[in-house]
Motif scaffolding. Structure first.
Motif, PDB file in Angstrom:
ATOM      1  N   PRO A   1     -12.971  -3.367 -20.638  1.00  0.00           N
ATOM      2  CA  PRO A   1     -13.172  -4.097 -19.535  1.00  0.00           C
ATOM      3  C   PRO A   1     -12.592  -3.810 -18.060  1.00  0.00           C
ATOM      4  CG  PRO A   1     -10.941  -4.673 -20.733  1.00  0.00           C
ATOM      5  CD  PRO A   1     -11.770  -3.624 -21.245  1.00  0.00           C
ATOM      6  N   GLY A   2     -13.441  -2.861 -17.535  1.00  0.00           N
ATOM      7  CA  GLY A   2     -13.130  -2.174 -16.241  1.00  0.00           C
ATOM      8  C   GLY A   2     -12.959  -2.891 -15.168  1.00  0.00           C
ATOM      9  N   LEU A   3     -13.881  -4.050 -14.944  1.00  0.00           N
ATOM     10  CA  LEU A   3     -13.900  -4.796 -13.995  1.00  0.00           C
ATOM     11  C   LEU A   3     -12.541  -5.671 -14.024  1.00  0.00           C
ATOM     12  CD1 LEU A   3     -17.363  -6.067 -13.011  1.00  0.00           C
ATOM     13  CD2 LEU A   3     -16.118  -4.420 -12.056  1.00  0.00           C
ATOM     14  N   ILE A   4     -12.362  -6.243 -15.212  1.00  0.00           N
ATOM     15  CA  ILE A   4     -10.960  -7.036 -15.436  1.00  0.00           C
ATOM     16  C   ILE A   4      -9.637  -6.347 -15.010  1.00  0.00           C
ATOM     17  CG2 ILE A   4      -9.624  -8.407 -16.935  1.00  0.00           C
ATOM     18  CD1 ILE A   4     -12.424  -9.224 -18.008  1.00  0.00           C
ATOM     19  N   VAL A   5      -9.730  -5.113 -15.606  1.00  0.00           N
ATOM     20  CA  VAL A   5      -8.335  -4.122 -15.307  1.00  0.00           C
ATOM     21  C   VAL A   5      -8.355  -3.877 -13.876  1.00  0.00           C
ATOM     22  CG1 VAL A   5      -7.560  -1.939 -15.805  1.00  0.00           C
ATOM     23  CG2 VAL A   5      -8.533  -3.292 -17.792  1.00  0.00           C
ATOM     24  N   MET A   6      -9.647  -3.727 -13.075  1.00  0.00           N
ATOM     25  CA  MET A   6      -9.411  -3.271 -11.911  1.00  0.00           C
ATOM     26  C   MET A   6      -9.037  -4.543 -10.961  1.00  0.00           C
ATOM     27  SD  MET A   6     -12.809  -0.905 -11.106  1.00  0.00           S
ATOM     28  CE  MET A   6     -13.109  -1.513  -9.586  1.00  0.00           C
ATOM     29  N   LEU A   7      -9.374  -5.787 -11.315  1.00  0.00           N
ATOM     30  CA  LEU A   7      -9.059  -6.954 -10.682  1.00  0.00           C
ATOM     31  C   LEU A   7      -7.463  -7.142 -11.052  1.00  0.00           C
ATOM     32  CD1 LEU A   7      -9.706  -9.587  -8.951  1.00  0.00           C
ATOM     33  CD2 LEU A   7     -10.075 -10.418 -11.173  1.00  0.00           C
ATOM     34  N   ALA A   8      -6.936  -6.812 -11.948  1.00  0.00           N
ATOM     35  CA  ALA A   8      -5.672  -7.140 -12.282  1.00  0.00           C
ATOM     36  C   ALA A   8      -4.761  -6.109 -11.491  1.00  0.00           C
ATOM     37  CB  ALA A   8      -5.053  -6.603 -13.700  1.00  0.00           C
ATOM     38  N   GLY A   9      -5.327  -4.898 -11.530  1.00  0.00           N
ATOM     39  CA  GLY A   9      -4.637  -3.930 -10.475  1.00  0.00           C
ATOM     40  C   GLY A   9      -4.638  -4.289  -9.051  1.00  0.00           C
ATOM     41  N   ALA A  10      -5.857  -4.738  -8.572  1.00  0.00           N
ATOM     42  CA  ALA A  10      -5.968  -5.353  -7.008  1.00  0.00           C
ATOM     43  C   ALA A  10      -4.866  -6.564  -6.961  1.00  0.00           C
ATOM     44  CB  ALA A  10      -7.475  -5.727  -6.966  1.00  0.00           C
ATOM     45  N   VAL A  11      -4.710  -7.641  -7.780  1.00  0.00           N
ATOM     46  CA  VAL A  11      -3.875  -8.336  -7.530  1.00  0.00           C
ATOM     47  C   VAL A  11      -2.440  -7.974  -7.482  1.00  0.00           C
ATOM     48  CG1 VAL A  11      -3.001 -10.675  -8.612  1.00  0.00           C
ATOM     49  CG2 VAL A  11      -5.559 -10.110  -8.781  1.00  0.00           C
ATOM     50  N   LEU A  12      -2.078  -7.081  -8.319  1.00  0.00           N
ATOM     51  CA  LEU A  12      -0.660  -6.730  -8.439  1.00  0.00           C
ATOM     52  C   LEU A  12      -0.479  -5.855  -7.055  1.00  0.00           C
ATOM     53  CD1 LEU A  12       1.735  -6.336 -10.135  1.00  0.00           C
ATOM     54  CD2 LEU A  12       0.646  -4.404 -11.052  1.00  0.00           C
ATOM     55  N   LEU A  13      -1.463  -5.008  -6.593  1.00  0.00           N
ATOM     56  CA  LEU A  13      -1.249  -4.366  -5.349  1.00  0.00           C
ATOM     57  C   LEU A  13      -1.073  -5.550  -4.081  1.00  0.00           C
ATOM     58  CD1 LEU A  13      -0.954  -1.496  -4.216  1.00  0.00           C
ATOM     59  CD2 LEU A  13      -3.792  -1.229  -4.048  1.00  0.00           C
ATOM     60  N   ALA A  14      -1.948  -6.601  -4.329  1.00  0.00           N
ATOM     61  CA  ALA A  14      -1.905  -7.676  -3.257  1.00  0.00           C
ATOM     62  C   ALA A  14      -0.565  -8.325  -3.103  1.00  0.00           C
ATOM     63  CB  ALA A  14      -3.176  -8.613  -3.423  1.00  0.00           C
TER      64      ALA A  14
END
Length: 102
Positions: free
Chosen positions: A61-74
């Motif tokens: 689930p690449g997009l979901i994992v990237m989204l989780a990383g972006a939220v954590l970075l936000a």
């Protein structure tokens, strides 16, 4: 644990679109986390984003994992929070156009 996540989700959704990630950033910084924890969160976010990019090519689930990383970075970066708010609004506009009758 689930109560905390549910409360955080409700607080996130209660804010209007276009301001959610910035409000999330402000809430996370009111807690007064240590510098070490912020560095760990940034490192974890970057690892998630890289893993998400790898999963775009490999199964996962690449997009979901990237989204989780972006939220954590936000949580740690106001710049990323602003960008996530802009992306949120853009995705909403695209969704409205796609659902609109032709």
């Amino acid at each position: 644990m689930f109560r905390t996540l549910k409360a955080r989700w409700r607080a996130f959704v209660a804010v209007p679109r276009g301001e959610r990630f910035q409000a999330h950033h402000r809430r996370s910084h009111k807690a007064g986390t240590s510098r070490t924890m912020r560095i760990v969160a940034i490192a974890a976010a970057l690892v998630l984003i890289v893993l998400g990019i790898v999963m775009l090519v490999l199964p996962g689930p690449g997009l979901i994992v990237m989204l989780a990383g972006a939220v954590l970075l936000a949580e740690e970066s106001v710049f990323v929070a602003r960008m996530m708010d802009r992306i949120d609004l853009a995705v909403m506009r695209i969704g409205r156009r796609l659902r609109a009758p032709a």
